[in-house]
Design an enzyme around this catalytic site. Structure first.
Site, PDB file in Angstrom:
ATOM      1  N   GLU A 114       0.994  -1.230   0.012  1.00 10.59           N
ATOM      2  CA  GLU A 114       0.004  -0.145  -0.034  1.00 10.59           C
ATOM      3  C   GLU A 114       0.715   1.296  -0.090  1.00 10.59           C
ATOM      4  O   GLU A 114       1.965   1.180   0.543  1.00 10.59           O
ATOM      5  CB  GLU A 114      -0.762  -0.048   1.246  1.00 10.59           C
ATOM      6  CG  GLU A 114      -1.752  -1.187   1.382  1.00 10.59           C
ATOM      7  CD  GLU A 114      -2.396  -0.999   2.705  1.00 10.59           C
ATOM      8  OE1 GLU A 114      -2.309  -0.054   3.648  1.00 10.59           O
ATOM      9  OE2 GLU A 114      -2.967  -2.149   3.295  1.00 10.59           O
ATOM     10  N   LYS A 116       2.319   4.329   1.518  1.00 12.05           N
ATOM     11  CA  LYS A 116       2.288   4.972   2.679  1.00 12.05           C
ATOM     12  C   LYS A 116       2.067   6.593   2.652  1.00 12.05           C
ATOM     13  O   LYS A 116       2.826   7.294   2.120  1.00 12.05           O
ATOM     14  CB  LYS A 116       3.903   4.878   3.415  1.00 12.05           C
ATOM     15  CG  LYS A 116       3.842   5.318   4.726  1.00 12.05           C
ATOM     16  CD  LYS A 116       4.980   4.918   5.443  1.00 12.05           C
ATOM     17  CE  LYS A 116       5.028   5.088   6.705  1.00 12.05           C
ATOM     18  NZ  LYS A 116       4.910   6.581   7.577  1.00 12.05           N
ATOM     19  N   ASP A 118       1.266  10.278   3.519  1.00 13.66           N
ATOM     20  CA  ASP A 118       2.068  11.130   4.394  1.00 13.66           C
ATOM     21  C   ASP A 118       1.015  12.162   5.050  1.00 13.66           C
ATOM     22  O   ASP A 118       0.610  13.213   4.280  1.00 13.66           O
ATOM     23  CB  ASP A 118       3.180  12.013   3.710  1.00 13.66           C
ATOM     24  CG  ASP A 118       4.113  12.424   4.656  1.00 13.66           C
ATOM     25  OD1 ASP A 118       3.893  12.255   5.751  1.00 13.66           O
ATOM     26  OD2 ASP A 118       4.946  13.334   4.068  1.00 13.66           O
ATOM     27  N   TYR A 225      -7.349   1.685   6.091  1.00 16.87           N
ATOM     28  CA  TYR A 225      -6.527   0.662   5.702  1.00 16.87           C
ATOM     29  C   TYR A 225      -6.413  -0.570   6.786  1.00 16.87           C
ATOM     30  O   TYR A 225      -5.663  -1.505   6.829  1.00 16.87           O
ATOM     31  CB  TYR A 225      -5.244   1.062   5.226  1.00 16.87           C
ATOM     32  CG  TYR A 225      -4.584   1.874   6.358  1.00 16.87           C
ATOM     33  CD1 TYR A 225      -4.273   1.683   7.604  1.00 16.87           C
ATOM     34  CD2 TYR A 225      -4.431   3.442   5.844  1.00 16.87           C
ATOM     35  CE1 TYR A 225      -3.536   2.766   8.367  1.00 16.87           C
ATOM     36  CE2 TYR A 225      -3.678   4.198   6.746  1.00 16.87           C
ATOM     37  CZ  TYR A 225      -3.319   3.987   7.967  1.00 16.87           C
ATOM     38  OH  TYR A 225      -2.674   4.956   8.944  1.00 16.87           O
ATOM     39  N   LYS A 314      10.649   3.477   3.045  1.00 16.64           N
ATOM     40  CA  LYS A 314      10.545   4.610   2.955  1.00 16.64           C
ATOM     41  C   LYS A 314      11.311   5.008   1.572  1.00 16.64           C
ATOM     42  O   LYS A 314      12.237   4.332   0.997  1.00 16.64           O
ATOM     43  CB  LYS A 314      11.301   5.323   3.977  1.00 16.64           C
ATOM     44  CG  LYS A 314      10.683   5.369   5.322  1.00 16.64           C
ATOM     45  CD  LYS A 314       9.337   5.572   5.296  1.00 16.64           C
ATOM     46  CE  LYS A 314       9.105   7.028   6.051  1.00 16.64           C
ATOM     47  NZ  LYS A 314       9.708   7.461   7.432  1.00 16.64           N
ATOM     48  N   CYS A 408      28.770  27.869  29.865  1.00 13.44           N
ATOM     49  CA  CYS A 408      27.560  27.891  28.907  1.00 13.44           C
ATOM     50  C   CYS A 408      27.629  29.263  27.967  1.00 13.44           C
ATOM     51  O   CYS A 408      27.931  30.412  28.466  1.00 13.44           O
ATOM     52  CB  CYS A 408      26.397  28.081  29.956  1.00 13.44           C
ATOM     53  SG  CYS A 408      24.692  28.463  29.273  1.00 13.44           S
ATOM     54  N   CYS A 411      24.715  31.908  29.837  1.00 19.75           N
ATOM     55  CA  CYS A 411      24.630  32.282  31.274  1.00 19.75           C
ATOM     56  C   CYS A 411      26.060  32.190  31.821  1.00 19.75           C
ATOM     57  O   CYS A 411      26.407  32.641  32.983  1.00 19.75           O
ATOM     58  CB  CYS A 411      23.768  31.751  32.372  1.00 19.75           C
ATOM     59  SG  CYS A 411      24.313  29.895  32.422  1.00 19.75           S
ATOM     60  N   CYS A 426      24.792  22.620  30.896  1.00 17.35           N
ATOM     61  CA  CYS A 426      24.965  23.903  31.564  1.00 17.35           C
ATOM     62  C   CYS A 426      24.500  23.699  33.026  1.00 17.35           C
ATOM     63  O   CYS A 426      23.494  23.081  33.242  1.00 17.35           O
ATOM     64  CB  CYS A 426      24.106  24.922  30.883  1.00 17.35           C
ATOM     65  SG  CYS A 426      23.898  26.271  32.006  1.00 17.35           S
ATOM     66  N   CYS A 432      19.942  30.019  34.436  1.00 16.49           N
ATOM     67  CA  CYS A 432      20.370  30.181  33.004  1.00 16.49           C
ATOM     68  C   CYS A 432      19.192  30.465  32.237  1.00 16.49           C
ATOM     69  O   CYS A 432      18.035  29.853  32.079  1.00 16.49           O
ATOM     70  CB  CYS A 432      20.784  28.860  32.458  1.00 16.49           C
ATOM     71  SG  CYS A 432      21.193  29.107  30.735  1.00 16.49           S
TER      72      CYS A 432
HETATM   73  S1  IVH Z   1      -1.051   0.556   8.766  1.00 12.49           S
HETATM   74  C1  IVH Z   1       0.006  -1.733  12.485  1.00 12.49           C
HETATM   75  N1  IVH Z   1      -0.839   1.557   6.402  1.00 12.49           N
HETATM   76  O1  IVH Z   1       2.117   5.221   8.897  1.00 12.49           O
HETATM   77  C2  IVH Z   1      -0.387  -0.867  11.314  1.00 12.49           C
HETATM   78  N2  IVH Z   1       0.042   3.117   8.190  1.00 12.49           N
HETATM   79  O2  IVH Z   1       4.468   4.712  10.536  1.00 12.49           O
HETATM   80  C3  IVH Z   1       0.035   0.857  11.296  1.00 12.49           C
HETATM   81  N3  IVH Z   1       0.547   5.249   7.281  1.00 12.49           N
HETATM   82  O3  IVH Z   1       0.715   5.733  12.009  1.00 12.49           O
HETATM   83  C4  IVH Z   1      -0.448   1.470  10.415  1.00 12.49           C
HETATM   84  N4  IVH Z   1      -0.168   5.188   5.297  1.00 12.49           N
HETATM   85  O4  IVH Z   1      -0.462   7.157  10.042  1.00 12.49           O
HETATM   86  C5  IVH Z   1      -0.443   1.819   7.640  1.00 12.49           C
HETATM   87  N5  IVH Z   1      -1.174   2.235   4.113  1.00 12.49           N
HETATM   88  C6  IVH Z   1      -0.794   2.395   5.265  1.00 12.49           C
HETATM   89  C7  IVH Z   1      -0.386   3.846   6.023  1.00 12.49           C
HETATM   90  C8  IVH Z   1      -0.001   4.045   7.076  1.00 12.49           C
HETATM   91  C9  IVH Z   1       0.290   5.838   6.213  1.00 12.49           C
HETATM   92  C10 IVH Z   1       0.870   5.944   8.452  1.00 12.49           C
HETATM   93  C11 IVH Z   1       0.314   5.614   9.809  1.00 12.49           C
HETATM   94  C12 IVH Z   1       0.968   5.128  10.718  1.00 12.49           C
HETATM   95  C13 IVH Z   1       2.261   5.591  10.290  1.00 12.49           C
HETATM   96  C14 IVH Z   1       3.117   4.365  10.818  1.00 12.49           C
END
Ligand code: IVH
Length: 673
Positions: A114, A116, A118, A225, A314, A408, A411, A426, A432
């Site tokens: 899936e 990820k 943001d 998801y 990532k 420091c 201070c 410090c 401070c």
């Molecule tokens: S699964 C145990 N699926 O990533 C499962 N998370 O780094 C946990 N996120 O807090 C989450 N897309 O905010 C899952 N397709 C996806 C995602 C996803 C984004 C985010 C989510 C989570 C964070 C974890």
């Protein structure tokens, strides 16, 4: 049923159906005019017969009320995070670990890949198909109630379709598509307001609006998801089936999602999506792979806060090359000196970067950073930019290594290096100004006393002019003291004083968090407050009693005990109270209530398949009796309940001498008291 009742129900159903076609299927079958006509008719009906107005009516997507704040929501099942991998090798290792643990070393595992997103993780609870509560992830255990704001998102159904279970908590990611982000920033510029650095910040800022009308204007979007709590229905047997189930309830799932086979399938998906990343309509920062089969997920289980059956791969963060002009030392809240790189300004991922953190001197040494070096800086999302590495071949003659100052820079107090820590501090403590400023900032921050308008610049002035030294001094501010400050008119002074006054009514966790006790953040503050119920109870507690609080170890325990033993802190707390800072206590505290439950203080780990009861049911029954259900076995575990085909947890329990119960033992435990 009157005719009006029937018509209202029919209209709600029709509009819900058109919303589904528009937002979820992306395939509307009626024009805007027809849709608007139905809304107008429904509004009129509800105005005539207010009792027909239900909370899940599409007219209720936005309430006209401005909330005073967000209530806390405790997640029934914790919202976990994910492990990260930054390269293909990390995924190869992940896949090997999965196959090893499943005892299927030669198989290709089916994963769901899936995007990820943001954005921000949210949780939505539907009872009998109706949206009941929506919350942020928060710290994973407790989030904020943002139901009103989530309702304004068109893709969030107010009512589930199909055969929804009695109660289900669904999870997904709220995000802001690029288009909406650009439109928002343009509007912010036009209005002379600050712009958002990236879509994630914009989504976060929009979801946390007290006025839901603002949230509605921000055009947020959501993909689902996962599920958390689930009652009264058949659980999906894997992630593919779960996504199908979610879709059948009218919840949007990401159309980019695919089932892939083995590690090669994962990597192919990653590289193909990576190539198209810039052409997506929303920001993603990687790919999440999830072991598809639920039985496998259960076998794999969790480590601390992340599942072993999923990982985030990532995309590389954005990097750029520049020159490091100087290294300065910043003094933090607890006096720690942090080396900060001053850089020749450079564009990284669309943002100008001129400072980067170097964390501590060990890191400076490890990375061999010299003043004058050419360096690679990285900026990922909204994290503080960092120095990735130096280019030694470009080091100019005369470049010098930075040295930790002996006094420091703020201070002049002596700097001491803490034994066993890489940090230098410090020693000026509260004398401070830098430490004072940071401590006050923390005290006034949103998750502490939440004093709106008491920002950095103001705190700088108040400390520099010696008007405020300690948090309690804030509550002695008055107009004459404020009016002498830069850019402080009567109107802003009145506003600030009102905000200060409002903050007097606080909660014990907020206060404890705001004190800045080393090692005590939000969740520890909450744990302490829940356990002791009152400040007096905590102040009177022995070191042993403090260490008995779940999740508090010897280091933090000692830090808490020392803090309250210090007469200066006792005076400060007494002064805060005398100046009107109050919080609810005395009523039966959560700790006391839990202590009264039969399984209070008992920690249980469940493993393997049970016969007459599912693991979720068992966990639920245990927690309602006050027990803690944990995912991993440690010395603190009271019992491990092992069903058929238990995993490594059973071995671990035997290794540590933790008592093991079978299903009968579990039943006996549940019948205790
Ligand atoms: S699964 C145990 N699926 O990533 C499962 N998370 O780094 C946990 N996120 O807090 C989450 N897309 O905010 C899952 N397709 C996806 C995602 C996803 C984004 C985010 C989510 C989570 C964070 C974890």
């Amino acid at each position: 049923m009157t005719q009006a009742t029937r018509r209202a129900a029919e209209l709600r159903q029709l509009i819900g159906h058109y919303d589904y076609q528009y937002y979820v299927l992306d395939d509307p079958t009626v024009g805007d005019a027809e849709y608007d006509r139905l809304m107008v008719e429904l509004r009129a009906l509800e105005a005539q017969h207010p009792d027909l107005q239900t909370p899940d009516s599409p007219t209720q997507r936005v309430s006209g009320n401005v909330a005073a704040g967000f209530a806390e929501v405790r997640h029934g099942v914790p919202m976990l995070s994910l492990d990260n991998a930054f390269d293909d090798e990390g995924i190869v290792n992940f896949d090997r670990r999965v196959r090893e643990r499943l005892g299927r070393i030669d198989d290709e595992i089916a994963y769901v890949a899936e995007p990820k997103l943001d954005g921000l993780a949210v949780s939505l609870t539907y009872r009998h198909g109706r949206l009941a509560v929506g919350a942020t992830r928060g710290d994973g255990a407790t989030g904020e109630d943002i139901t009103a704001n989530l309702k304004t998102i068109g893709a969030v159904p107010l009512q589930l379709r199909g055969s929804a279970p009695d109660e289900v908590e669904v999870r997904g990611e709220v995000f802001m598509p690029y288009k909406a982000f650009e439109a928002l920033n343009a509007a912010q510029v036009a209005a002379g307001e600050r712009t958002y650095a990236n879509p994630r910040n914009a989504a976060a800022g929009s979801l946390r609006q007290l006025d839901a009308r603002i949230t509605q204007s921000r055009r947020l979007d959501v993909y689902f998801y996962a599920v958390g709590r689930f009652d009264g229905g058949e659980r999906a047997d894997g992630q593919t089936a779960l996504l199908k189930l979610l879709a059948s309830w009218g919840l949007r799932t990401n159309p980019e999602t695919r089932q892939v086979l083995g590690v090669q399938g994962c990597l192919d998906f990653y590289h193909a999506l990576g190539a198209r990343r810039a052409s997506l309509r929303y920001q993603i920062d990687g790919v999440v792979y999830k072991v598809d089969a639920r039985s496998d997920q259960e076998k794999l289980g969790f480590v601390s806060r992340a599942p072993r059956w999923a990982i985030a791969h990532k995309f590389p963060a954005d990097e750029a090359q520049t020159v490091l002009n100087d290294i300065e030392f910043q003094v933090g809240r607890t006096g720690v000196l942090t080396p900060v790189a001053r850089l020749e300004p450079v564009q990284v991922a669309g943002v100008t970067v001129s400072n980067a953190t170097l964390h501590n001197m060990d890191e400076v040494t490890r990375k061999d950073v010299h003043i004058g070096d050419t360096v690679i800086v990285r900026r990922a999302g909204d994290v503080i930019p960092e120095i990735v590495r130096v280019l030694p071949e470009r080091r100019p003659a005369g470049a010098r290594a930075p040295v930790m100052p002996e006094t420091c820079p703020v201070c002049g107090s002596k700097v001491v290096r803490v034994e066993g820590e890489s940090a230098a501090r410090c020693s000026g403590a509260f004398t401070c100004p830098a430490q004072r400023k940071e401590a006050l900032r923390h005290f006034a921050s949103r998750r502490s006393l939440d004093i709106e308008g008491l920002g950095d610049k103001l705190i700088d002035q108040l400390v520099e002019q010696d008007i405020v030294r300690m948090p309690s001094d804030i509550y002695e501010l008055d107009q004459p003291k404020l009016l002498g400050l830069d850019r402080m008119g009567e109107k802003s002074a009145v506003k600030l004083l009102a905000a200060i006054s409002r903050s007097r009514q606080t909660t014990l966790p907020r206060l404890l968090n705001g004190l800045g006790i080393p090692g005590v953040g939000e969740s520890t503050a909450r744990a302490l407050a829940e356990h002791f119920g009152s400040l007096a109870g905590l102040q009177a507690a022995s070191l042993d009693a403090i260490q008995a609080v779940p999740d508090i170890g010897p280091v933090v325990g000692a830090s808490v005990a020392n803090y309250f033993a210090d007469a200066r802190h006792q005076n400060e707390l007494a002064r805060l109270r005398a100046l009107g800072v109050t919080w609810p206590e005395g009523e039966p505290a959560a700790a006391a209530r839990e202590d009264a439950l039969p399984l209070a203080g008992v920690t249980v780990v469940l493993t393997g398949t049970l016969d007459g009861i599912t693991r979720d049911e068992a966990a639920e029954q245990l927690t309602t009796r006050g027990a803690k259900v944990s995912g991993s076995v440690s010395k603190k575990t009271s019992y491990v309940v092992a069903g058929a085909e238990p995993g490594s947890k059973l071995a671990r329990a035997q290794e540590l001498g933790v008592p093991v119960l079978d299903e009968r033992g579990l039943r006996e435990l549940l019948q205790r008291a």
